[in-house]
Design a protein around this motif. Structure first.
Motif, PDB file in Angstrom:
ATOM      1  N   SER A  35      -4.529   2.733  -2.199  1.00 54.88           N
ATOM      2  CA  SER A  35      -3.095   2.861  -1.842  1.00 54.88           C
ATOM      3  C   SER A  35      -2.712   3.868  -2.939  1.00 54.88           C
ATOM      4  O   SER A  35      -2.982   3.914  -4.111  1.00 54.88           O
ATOM      5  CB  SER A  35      -2.150   1.598  -2.435  1.00 54.88           C
ATOM      6  OG  SER A  35      -2.355   0.468  -1.407  1.00 54.88           O
ATOM      7  N   ALA A  55       4.855   2.118  -1.764  1.00 59.44           N
ATOM      8  CA  ALA A  55       5.224   2.187  -0.358  1.00 59.44           C
ATOM      9  C   ALA A  55       4.137   1.950   0.528  1.00 59.44           C
ATOM     10  O   ALA A  55       4.314   1.573   1.760  1.00 59.44           O
ATOM     11  CB  ALA A  55       5.934   3.353   0.147  1.00 59.44           C
ATOM     12  N   ASP A  56       2.838   2.058   0.049  1.00 60.77           N
ATOM     13  CA  ASP A  56       1.512   2.193   0.945  1.00 60.77           C
ATOM     14  C   ASP A  56       1.082   0.612   1.187  1.00 60.77           C
ATOM     15  O   ASP A  56       0.271   0.324   1.987  1.00 60.77           O
ATOM     16  CB  ASP A  56       0.536   3.067   0.364  1.00 60.77           C
ATOM     17  CG  ASP A  56       0.755   4.635   0.669  1.00 60.77           C
ATOM     18  OD1 ASP A  56       1.598   4.699   1.329  1.00 60.77           O
ATOM     19  OD2 ASP A  56       0.017   5.350  -0.393  1.00 60.77           O
ATOM     20  N   PHE A  88       2.223  -2.522   1.905  1.00 63.66           N
ATOM     21  CA  PHE A  88       2.443  -3.077   3.097  1.00 63.66           C
ATOM     22  C   PHE A  88       1.837  -2.356   4.069  1.00 63.66           C
ATOM     23  O   PHE A  88       1.195  -2.947   5.276  1.00 63.66           O
ATOM     24  CB  PHE A  88       4.127  -3.037   3.158  1.00 63.66           C
ATOM     25  CG  PHE A  88       4.568  -3.723   4.407  1.00 63.66           C
ATOM     26  CD1 PHE A  88       4.301  -5.190   4.787  1.00 63.66           C
ATOM     27  CD2 PHE A  88       5.163  -2.845   5.370  1.00 63.66           C
ATOM     28  CE1 PHE A  88       4.813  -5.598   5.893  1.00 63.66           C
ATOM     29  CE2 PHE A  88       5.881  -3.281   6.564  1.00 63.66           C
ATOM     30  CZ  PHE A  88       5.371  -5.078   6.731  1.00 63.66           C
ATOM     31  N   THR A  89       1.793  -1.064   4.368  1.00 62.04           N
ATOM     32  CA  THR A  89       1.191  -0.710   5.688  1.00 62.04           C
ATOM     33  C   THR A  89      -0.130  -0.659   5.447  1.00 62.04           C
ATOM     34  O   THR A  89      -0.952  -0.626   6.451  1.00 62.04           O
ATOM     35  CB  THR A  89       1.773   0.958   5.722  1.00 62.04           C
ATOM     36  OG1 THR A  89       1.580   1.493   4.580  1.00 62.04           O
ATOM     37  CG2 THR A  89       3.222   1.163   6.189  1.00 62.04           C
ATOM     38  N   ASN A  90      -0.578  -0.536   4.380  1.00 63.15           N
ATOM     39  CA  ASN A  90      -2.238  -0.564   4.269  1.00 63.15           C
ATOM     40  C   ASN A  90      -2.970  -2.010   4.465  1.00 63.15           C
ATOM     41  O   ASN A  90      -3.809  -2.186   4.882  1.00 63.15           O
ATOM     42  CB  ASN A  90      -2.742  -0.259   2.964  1.00 63.15           C
ATOM     43  CG  ASN A  90      -2.679   1.401   2.462  1.00 63.15           C
ATOM     44  OD1 ASN A  90      -2.587   2.004   3.686  1.00 63.15           O
ATOM     45  ND2 ASN A  90      -2.772   1.716   1.338  1.00 63.15           N
ATOM     46  N   ASP A 118      -1.546  -3.827   6.558  1.00 69.00           N
ATOM     47  CA  ASP A 118      -1.316  -3.976   8.032  1.00 69.00           C
ATOM     48  C   ASP A 118      -2.480  -3.233   8.468  1.00 69.00           C
ATOM     49  O   ASP A 118      -3.286  -3.721   9.671  1.00 69.00           O
ATOM     50  CB  ASP A 118      -0.122  -3.221   8.514  1.00 69.00           C
ATOM     51  CG  ASP A 118       0.287  -3.444  10.096  1.00 69.00           C
ATOM     52  OD1 ASP A 118      -0.043  -4.600  10.301  1.00 69.00           O
ATOM     53  OD2 ASP A 118       0.320  -2.527  10.627  1.00 69.00           O
ATOM     54  N   LYS A 119      -2.954  -2.134   8.219  1.00 69.84           N
ATOM     55  CA  LYS A 119      -4.204  -1.405   8.649  1.00 69.84           C
ATOM     56  C   LYS A 119      -5.292  -2.249   8.514  1.00 69.84           C
ATOM     57  O   LYS A 119      -6.188  -2.195   9.107  1.00 69.84           O
ATOM     58  CB  LYS A 119      -4.289   0.039   7.838  1.00 69.84           C
ATOM     59  CG  LYS A 119      -3.610   0.899   8.263  1.00 69.84           C
ATOM     60  CD  LYS A 119      -4.052   2.261   8.331  1.00 69.84           C
ATOM     61  CE  LYS A 119      -3.288   3.328   9.375  1.00 69.84           C
ATOM     62  NZ  LYS A 119      -3.625   4.604   9.308  1.00 69.84           N
ATOM     63  N   ALA A 120      -5.612  -3.131   7.397  1.00 67.06           N
ATOM     64  CA  ALA A 120      -6.769  -3.862   7.131  1.00 67.06           C
ATOM     65  C   ALA A 120      -6.918  -5.005   8.168  1.00 67.06           C
ATOM     66  O   ALA A 120      -7.941  -5.222   8.427  1.00 67.06           O
ATOM     67  CB  ALA A 120      -6.462  -4.449   5.653  1.00 67.06           C
TER      68      ALA A 120
END
Lengths: 385, 310
Positions: free
Chosen positions: B37, B41-42, B44-46, B48-50
């Protein structure tokens, strides 16, 4: 050939050429480090555009750098180099957090209050830098680098104060939920909301799995407005005149000092707005102890230069930048490519866009070659005759 | 796994976690990957990518990711993936396991070593940002020093101070310099990169520092007396298969103590300690494992512990 020459003379050509060169250099680096460049780029595009929620995230992550990019581009067009975008952004987040935690009005009052407080914070900091330049002639690059660090430590200080520190964490308290600018923020996180969204996969992906918010709409509006302000108003005319030649501007009766302060006020305000919209729009909705600059302002510099310092051009540039960084995460995960390679690619693109005259020069060279060939042809024809 | 903003070359936490996963890959054939990250802010989205990557289990590294992990677990009830977070408690979500280390226990051991080694009868402690987590280091250490002082029948002063940062190594340096000029000859830190400054200050003054999280003797081989080790890599290596096999069910915290195995402790190298101290420290470790010594992790606990000694 004529079409190509015409195209190369347009400002957008430089940006596109730089992007192509950036990808080419990245491909060379990938190939030498043992990764298949085509597969990597494929993964990169998939990671940025492969699913509706990825596209949504690219847009969300483009919002702050679009605004900081517009801020830098705006200042640049009036002859100022606003490297203080980072600090103005940070002050925007600080002000928005303080106001968002302290006040708790209904959303229609709370949201404008929080957002405008962030913009005001950034604007005042920008104006301060502008004032130092106008009054004492201290270069804005020097002062704004300093204010960047002052704002970083101010942020850490606010996080550590008793009034705002969230116990057992490295963050401040989150702003009151009435400040949220996401789409349906309360409903989507309620039990009924989650239950409903689980049944509608596409909506769930976009709403639940991202912080879809209204920030980007505001950012586009600001980008267009800043462009109009610069090119279609008296104030914009004065600001740009000062940028082109301050002496000449003063000779025609334009208040140069006032212009410098006004420009930095607007530029700083846009950065502060970026910070505030990040607080209201995306989790964690608060400020964190910063070890280093997070880079929202510095990435704004990159965006502005990819866009050739056109405020409206920042819209596609910010999307490109955020697509590269966000898609880069997938490249890292799927292929184990170090994120540094993605950073090198962005760096190369920015590097080549820093040579704005590149495309027109190629155009002139092509033109000259064409003319030379034509004259050889005519000479040859003359000889025959 | 998804790292915090430190990234996988942070010479600490995230790097160790990735070592653990790499060992799983090499020894047991697990498919592993990481995402770094860059900004808060990354997180949460990371995460999700995992999930999109198809992972069966996703580690969130560091307490800064707690909120993002809670949220991610909550909105994915139907996906066959579980989450673990290092150094933070779960919020009770069935999909989320918290992994915590009993940091007070190795802190007690290094406190004991400090108490036995000090010549000036003054030692120091530098903490990062005040929180329950760092209090465990502080009061574990204080108790260890008090235990040694009681054993030797003397009084040892401990000077504790917080840097209000985990990154400002210059501040760690100046705090440690102040402590040393006030007479302390051993300074322990639980302050991330701030501790780099602490160790530098000890090196310059020819005094001792005590490292944390990993064996930090590589930073100053003749000045790092010992280190309070927390083996995140070992925890990930041992816990991941159990969590995937659901031998450990989610919604609870796993607290790793000295007695649970090879997760906490001190390095074997002890050439800077007076004779016999290392052996005694290992005895203390055994006493903690057997429950003969119960190490306090808070101010109240420490005060009670001190009274029980007298």
């Amino acid at each position: 050939m004529n079409v190509l020459i015409k195209f190369l003379k347009r400002p957008v050509a430089s940006s596109l050429l730089a992007i192509l060169l950036g990808f080419a250099v990245a491909a060379a680096i990938l190939a030498t480090t043992g990764f298949n460049p085509f597969e990597t780029f494929g993964t990169l595009f998939y990671g940025a555009l492969g699913k509706p929620k990825y596209i949504t995230n690219v847009i969300i992550k483009a919002t702050p750098i679009l605004l900081t990019g517009v801020s830098v581009a705006f200042a640049f067009q009036t002859g100022l180099f606003n490297i203080g975008a980072e600090g103005q952004y940070v002050l925007g987040t600080i002000c928005a957090t303080i106001v968002g935690v302290t006040c708790n009005f209904p959303a229609p009052i709370q949201i404008p209050l929080v957002v405008l407080s962030g913009a005001l914070g950034g604007a005042l900091l920008g104006a301060f830098v502008g004032f130092l330049k106008a009054r004492f002639g201290i270069h804005e690059v020097i002062t704004s680098i300093m204010t960047n660090w002052i704002m970083l430590y101010l942020c850490n200080f606010v996080v550590s104060t008793e009034a705002f520190h969230k116990p057992n964490s490295n963050t401040a308290l989150t702003v009151n939920p009435s400040s949220y600018t996401m789409v349906l923020p309360q409903w989507k996180m309620s039990d009924e909301g989650i239950e409903y969204l689980l049944k509608v996969p596409w909506l769930r992906d976009i709403l639940l799995k991202t912080d879809l918010n209204f920030g980007f709409v505001v950012a586009i509006f600001v980008a267009v407005l800043a462009g109009i302000l610069l090119t279609r108003t008296k104030l914009g005319y004065e600001l740009r005149a000062v940028g082109f030649n301050p002496e000449a501007a003063r000779f025609t009766g334009i208040g140069v000092k006032r212009s410098v302060v006004a420009c930095m006020l607007i530029s700083g305000g846009i950065c502060g707005l970026a910070g505030a919209l990040n607080i209201t729009g995306i989790s964690p909705h608060t400020i964190t102890t910063l070890a280093a600059q997070e880079g929202y302002g510095f990435n704004g510099l990159s965006v502005a230069f990819i866009a050739g310092c056109s405020t409206v051009g920042c819209i596609p540039a910010s999307l490109l930048f955020s697509g590269l960084t966000y898609g880069g995460m997938t490249v890292q995960q799927m292929m184990g490519v170090p994120s540094e390679i993605i950073n090198i690619m962005i760096g190369v693109i920015v590097f080549f866009t820093a040579l704005p005259a590149m495309a027109p020069k190629i155009a002139t060279w092509l033109e000259r070659r064409k003319k030379a060939r034509q004259s050889i042809d005519t000479d040859a024809n003359a000889g025959e005759a | 796994m998804v790292t915090n903003t430190g990234g996988i070359n942070d010479q600490g936490f995230c790097q160790l976690s990735w070592e653990g996963l790499k060992r799983l890959r090499d020894d047991k054939g697990y498919v592993v990957s990481y995402i770094e990250s860059k900004q808060d802010a990354d997180y949460f989205t990371n995460l999700d990518k995992a999930i999109d990557y198809g992972a069966n289990f996703v580690w969130a590294i560091g307490f800064a990711m707690a909120e993002a992990a809670y949220l991610t677990a909550r909105i994915n009830p139907d996906v066959d993936v579980d989450f673990g977070i290092i150094d933070a408690s779960t919020n009770g979500d069935q999909k989320l396991t918290g992994v915590l280390f009993a940091n007070e226990e190795p802190s007690f051991i290094v406190g004991y070593i400090a108490g036995r080694t000090t010549k000036t009868n003054k030692v120091g402690f530098v903490g990062g940002i005040e929180s329950d987590n760092i209090y465990a280091f502080e009061y574990g250490y204080l108790s260890g020093v008090a235990y040694a002082a009681h054993e030797l029948g003397k009084k040892i002063d401990v000077n504790s101070q917080y840097a209000e940062s985990f990154t400002d190594s210059a501040k760690g340096r100046s705090i440690a310099q102040k402590m040393i000029s006030d007479g302390a000859d051993i300074v322990y830190h639980a302050a991330g990169s701030v501790g780099i400054g602490v160790i530098e200050a000890a090196k310059e003054a020819g005094k001792f520092a005590i490292g944390v999280d990993m064996d930090q003797s590589f930073l100053a081989p003749e000045n790092v007396l010992t280190s309070a080790i927390k083996r995140v890599d070992q925890a990930i290596y041992e816990l991941t298969p159990k969590l995937i096999a659901k031998e450990i069910t989610g919604g609870k915290d796993v607290v790793l103590r000295l007695r649970d195995g090879d997760f906490l402790g001190i390095p074997e190298d002890h050439h800077l300690m007076p004779k016999g101290v290392y052996e005694d420290a290992l005895k203390i470790s055994e006493k903690i494992k057997s429950g003969e010594i119960v190490v306090p992790a808070s101010k109240d606990g420490y005060e009670k512990f001190e009274k029980s000694l007298a």
